[in-house]
Design an enzyme around this catalytic site. Structure first.
Site, PDB file in Angstrom:
ATOM      1  N   LYS A 188     -38.558  21.986 -29.116  1.00 28.80           N
ATOM      2  CA  LYS A 188     -38.208  23.180 -28.337  1.00 28.80           C
ATOM      3  C   LYS A 188     -37.852  24.278 -29.343  1.00 28.80           C
ATOM      4  CE  LYS A 188     -35.918  26.092 -25.638  1.00 28.80           C
ATOM      5  NZ  LYS A 188     -36.006  27.193 -26.634  1.00 28.80           N
ATOM      6  N   GLY A 241     -28.379  25.209 -34.431  1.00 26.06           N
ATOM      7  CA  GLY A 241     -28.114  26.405 -33.648  1.00 26.06           C
ATOM      8  C   GLY A 241     -26.626  26.687 -33.602  1.00 26.06           C
ATOM      9  N   SER A 242     -26.225  27.343 -32.533  1.00 24.50           N
ATOM     10  CA  SER A 242     -24.843  27.832 -32.445  1.00 24.50           C
ATOM     11  C   SER A 242     -23.891  26.754 -31.916  1.00 24.50           C
ATOM     12  CB  SER A 242     -24.806  29.044 -31.516  1.00 24.50           C
ATOM     13  OG  SER A 242     -25.213  28.646 -30.224  1.00 24.50           O
ATOM     14  N   GLY A 246     -24.272  23.768 -29.089  1.00 23.43           N
ATOM     15  CA  GLY A 246     -24.003  22.398 -29.535  1.00 23.43           C
ATOM     16  C   GLY A 246     -23.076  21.674 -28.566  1.00 23.43           C
ATOM     17  N   GLU A 264     -26.398  20.593 -36.227  1.00 18.76           N
ATOM     18  CA  GLU A 264     -26.226  21.424 -37.426  1.00 18.76           C
ATOM     19  C   GLU A 264     -25.916  22.826 -36.921  1.00 18.76           C
ATOM     20  OE1 GLU A 264     -29.321  19.455 -37.906  1.00 18.76           O
ATOM     21  OE2 GLU A 264     -28.559  18.142 -39.445  1.00 18.76           O
ATOM     22  N   CYS A 299     -27.563  30.302 -41.957  1.00 21.02           N
ATOM     23  CA  CYS A 299     -26.392  29.502 -41.560  1.00 21.02           C
ATOM     24  C   CYS A 299     -25.393  29.363 -42.704  1.00 21.02           C
ATOM     25  CB  CYS A 299     -26.828  28.137 -41.059  1.00 21.02           C
ATOM     26  SG  CYS A 299     -27.780  27.219 -42.272  1.00 21.02           S
ATOM     27  N   GLU A 398     -18.381  33.498 -36.858  1.00 20.82           N
ATOM     28  CA  GLU A 398     -19.662  33.813 -37.471  1.00 20.82           C
ATOM     29  C   GLU A 398     -20.239  35.086 -36.855  1.00 20.82           C
ATOM     30  OE1 GLU A 398     -22.900  31.163 -36.316  1.00 20.82           O
ATOM     31  OE2 GLU A 398     -23.441  30.987 -38.427  1.00 20.82           O
TER      32      GLU A 398
HETATM   33  P1  NAD Z   1     -28.695  29.117 -30.313  1.00 19.79           P
HETATM   34  O1  NAD Z   1     -27.684  28.045 -30.282  1.00 19.79           O
HETATM   35  O2  NAD Z   1     -28.527  30.286 -29.434  1.00 19.79           O
HETATM   36  O3  NAD Z   1     -30.153  28.533 -29.976  1.00 19.79           O
HETATM   37  C1  NAD Z   1     -30.697  27.447 -30.686  1.00 19.79           C
HETATM   38  C2  NAD Z   1     -31.702  26.739 -29.814  1.00 19.79           C
HETATM   39  O4  NAD Z   1     -31.037  26.172 -28.695  1.00 19.79           O
HETATM   40  C3  NAD Z   1     -32.797  27.633 -29.249  1.00 19.79           C
HETATM   41  O5  NAD Z   1     -34.022  26.954 -29.253  1.00 19.79           O
HETATM   42  C4  NAD Z   1     -32.326  27.863 -27.834  1.00 19.79           C
HETATM   43  O6  NAD Z   1     -33.360  28.166 -26.939  1.00 19.79           O
HETATM   44  C5  NAD Z   1     -31.713  26.527 -27.508  1.00 19.79           C
HETATM   45  N1  NAD Z   1     -30.734  26.529 -26.401  1.00 19.79           N
HETATM   46  C6  NAD Z   1     -29.938  27.543 -25.996  1.00 19.79           C
HETATM   47  N2  NAD Z   1     -29.187  27.151 -24.947  1.00 19.79           N
HETATM   48  C7  NAD Z   1     -29.506  25.857 -24.703  1.00 19.79           C
HETATM   49  C8  NAD Z   1     -29.062  24.878 -23.760  1.00 19.79           C
HETATM   50  N3  NAD Z   1     -28.142  25.162 -22.833  1.00 19.79           N
HETATM   51  N4  NAD Z   1     -29.585  23.643 -23.813  1.00 19.79           N
HETATM   52  C9  NAD Z   1     -30.512  23.333 -24.741  1.00 19.79           C
HETATM   53  N5  NAD Z   1     -30.983  24.213 -25.649  1.00 19.79           N
HETATM   54  C10 NAD Z   1     -30.488  25.463 -25.630  1.00 19.79           C
HETATM   55  O7  NAD Z   1     -28.816  29.539 -31.847  1.00 19.79           O
HETATM   56  P2  NAD Z   1     -29.679  30.705 -32.468  1.00 19.79           P
HETATM   57  O8  NAD Z   1     -29.102  31.999 -32.032  1.00 19.79           O
HETATM   58  O9  NAD Z   1     -31.113  30.426 -32.215  1.00 19.79           O
HETATM   59  O10 NAD Z   1     -29.417  30.468 -34.042  1.00 19.79           O
HETATM   60  C11 NAD Z   1     -28.325  30.959 -34.694  1.00 19.79           C
HETATM   61  C12 NAD Z   1     -27.288  29.884 -34.886  1.00 19.79           C
HETATM   62  O11 NAD Z   1     -27.866  28.765 -35.549  1.00 19.79           O
HETATM   63  C13 NAD Z   1     -26.157  30.333 -35.785  1.00 19.79           C
HETATM   64  O12 NAD Z   1     -24.949  29.880 -35.273  1.00 19.79           O
HETATM   65  C14 NAD Z   1     -26.476  29.662 -37.112  1.00 19.79           C
HETATM   66  O13 NAD Z   1     -25.380  29.487 -37.960  1.00 19.79           O
HETATM   67  C15 NAD Z   1     -27.037  28.373 -36.644  1.00 19.79           C
HETATM   68  N6  NAD Z   1     -27.829  27.751 -37.715  1.00 19.79           N
HETATM   69  C16 NAD Z   1     -27.326  26.627 -38.334  1.00 19.79           C
HETATM   70  C17 NAD Z   1     -28.044  26.019 -39.371  1.00 19.79           C
HETATM   71  C18 NAD Z   1     -27.542  24.762 -40.064  1.00 19.79           C
HETATM   72  O14 NAD Z   1     -28.306  24.111 -40.779  1.00 19.79           O
HETATM   73  N7  NAD Z   1     -26.294  24.366 -39.895  1.00 19.79           N
HETATM   74  C19 NAD Z   1     -29.263  26.565 -39.776  1.00 19.79           C
HETATM   75  C20 NAD Z   1     -29.725  27.718 -39.131  1.00 19.79           C
HETATM   76  C21 NAD Z   1     -29.000  28.292 -38.086  1.00 19.79           C
END
Ligand code: NAD
Length: 494
Positions: A188, A241-242, A246, A264, A299, A398
């Site tokens: 996804k 992601g965020s 998570g 992550e 990140c 963040e």
């Molecule tokens: P996000 O959490 O908004 O989205 C990430 C993914 O989750 C997307 O594909 C999104 O469509 C999906 N998603 C959103 N809501 C969901 C739900 N309810 N159920 C299932 N999936 C869902 O994050 P973002 O804005 O795409 O990315 C930025 C974030 O990612 C920042 O917090 C950044 O620090 C983090 N990040 C972490 C790392 C790491 O390795 N630790 C690396 C890159 C980015």
């Protein structure tokens, strides 16, 4: 990387995105679509298919069917390895196309995306290809009369949910080890940056990955992602992601089948400059890029700069001069140092957090203003905020934008207290010529990685992951493979 090569691809037409289910590209069953526009200039690029829960179900069923059939999970490891290597070959053959497509989608400066995206993706598939035939089981040291064998088996159906900042690299960090271990995958991508991953999926098919082993469902996180997270037949979620999302994934697991959830997440990483740093000029330059590359949408960004009081003013002045001189502009110009902010929502968040910090007493030393080096695009100048207090929002949360929060410290213990004073624990940096202090700091900082006298370097051989609210898992290295393997004991009476 040549400018002409990039210019030749920058206007290439992009077809509408479809879902990949069981080896077939298809629209969403209810016709749902999402528009995609480029942060470079705001222009429309194409539409994505918005997978409905019914489509997610089909994708999971296709993944399950392929897994149970053994077409991949029981393929001879030497053959699986060849397929993964062929995927790497295909990525390399399409390097420029993938790099430009990704930049048009998410606005990362090409100077960074060129290696970080297709370059890393190809290297990741090669690295895990090499692992496929080295996943050995164990013979346990049991008493006489019994034999204890420990088998390592693929987990089953893996849901890989990835963000928009480095889709190809992070997507590959999930897909390649999951496939190497013999799993089937439902990917996804983020609705903000799906295009390069859709292209990668086709390259995987072209390389001979059997149908149904990699499925791709694009769409909104709250609908498509949520359906995947709640699905009763997904065995494992690997997520980058965020933090808030998570948490939702952990809830979804608890409400469904207790699938494993590997997270992550984000960070508020401290970059700590001691007065005895070996070279303050280098430290200033690297500290600027630690936060400003990819417009801070990294990140591990060093978003909190802690500077020893004795060198604070001179160091911050150097750093703000570097920030002021950074070339912010068209991400597809090879000389651009900072590209676009990936989307309007993110730009708004950056501006809101910057304004709040100033209301709370931080001083804006430079940047922060929204600019339009390319008409219609979303860009802002790198911002340096001095006089930040530990309890301010900008020191605790963040931003995920080009905003640096600077704080002075007095001595080592003060630095450690500030460094560990957030809920996160992803990355960090320490600049010192004192070897003992460097080792003390490595032990004292609560983070997944501590950079010493540099910031941001890494490769596939070392794990990347966080502690505390930065997550519970690692990408990269041999350790990442373990996520995708089950242990099974055979206890045999002899
Ligand atoms: P996000 O959490 O908004 O989205 C990430 C993914 O989750 C997307 O594909 C999104 O469509 C999906 N998603 C959103 N809501 C969901 C739900 N309810 N159920 C299932 N999936 C869902 O994050 P973002 O804005 O795409 O990315 C930025 C974030 O990612 C920042 O917090 C950044 O620090 C983090 N990040 C972490 C790392 C790491 O390795 N630790 C690396 C890159 C980015």
């Amino acid at each position: 990387m040549k400018q002409e090569q990039i210019d030749a691809l920058r206007e290439q037409p992009i077809g509408d995105g479809l879902l990949l289910i069981g080896g077939q590209w298809q629209p969403a069953s209810d016709g749902g679509r999402l528009p995609v526009s480029s942060p470079i200039d705001g222009r429309s690029l194409c539409h994505l298919a918005a997978a409905a829960p019914a489509d997610v179900d089909l994708a999971v069923r296709a993944a399950r069917r392929s897994f149970e059939s053994g077409v991949w999970s029981r393929m001879a490891p030497s053959e699986r390895k060849k397929v993964l290597n062929r995927i790497a070959d295909r990525i390399e053959a399409h390097h420029a196309e993938l790099a430009v497509l990704g930049v048009r989608d998410n606005g990362t400066e090409i100077a960074m995306a060129w290696n970080a995206e297709p370059g890393s993706a190809a290297a990741t598939f090669r690295y895990y290809a090499e692992c496929v035939d080295k996943i050995n089981g164990e013979i346990a040291p049991t008493p006489d009369g019994v034999l204890g064998l420990v088998h390592k088996e693929p987990v089953g159906v893996v849901a890989a949910i990835v963000p928009w900042n480095f889709p190809l690299m992070i997507g590959s960090w999930k897909i390649a080890p999951a496939l190497a271990a013999g799993n089937s995958v439902v990917l996804k991508p983020s609705e903000e940056a799906s295009l390069s991953l859709l292209r990668l999926a086709q390259l995987c098919l072209d390389a001979g990955l059997p149908e149904g082993v990699l499925n791709v469902v694009t769409g909104a996180g709250q609908i498509t992602g949520d359906a995947l997270a709640h699905h009763m037949d997904v065995d494992l979620i690997t997520f980058t992601g965020s933090g808030p999302v998570g948490r939702q994934l952990m809830r979804a697991s608890a409400q469904s089948n207790l699938k494993r959830v590997y997270l992550e997440l984000g960070g508020k990483s401290p970059n700590i400059v001691f007065e005895d740093a070996p070279d303050l000029a280098t430290a200033a330059k690297k500290s600027a890029m630690a936060i400003f590359r990819n417009s801070g949408q990294v990140c591990v960004a060093g978003s909190r700069l802690l500077v020893q009081r004795s060198v604070h003013d001179a160091f911050v002045e150097q750093l703000q001069n570097i920030a002021k001189a950074l070339r912010v502009g068209d991400p597809l110009d090879v000389t651009t140092e900072v590209g676009a902010v990936s989307n309007a929502r993110q730009l708004e968040r950056n501006q809101r957090m910057l304004a709040t910090a100033q209301q709370q007493g931080a001083q804006l030393r430079c940047g922060g203003n929204v600019i339009e080096p390319v008409p219609g695009g979303s860009y802002m100048r790198p911002a340096v905020l001095a006089g930040v207090q530990a309890e301010m929002e900008v020191a605790q949360q963040e931003v995920f934008g080009p905003v640096l929060a600077v704080m002075p410290f007095d001595d080592e213990s003060h630095a450690v207290k500030l460094a560990n004073g957030t809920a996160y624990g992803l990355a960090s940096g320490v600049w010192t010529s004192n070897l003992s202090r460097a080792h003390r700091m490595v032990r004292a900082i609560k983070a997944g990685v501590v950079h010493v006298n540099t910031y941001g370097g890494s490769d596939l051989t070392v794990p990347l992951g966080g502690v505390r609210q930065s997550g519970n898992a690692h990408d990269k290295s041999l350790h990442a493979l373990d996520k995708f393997l089950e242990l099974k004991t055979a206890w045999i009476q002899l």
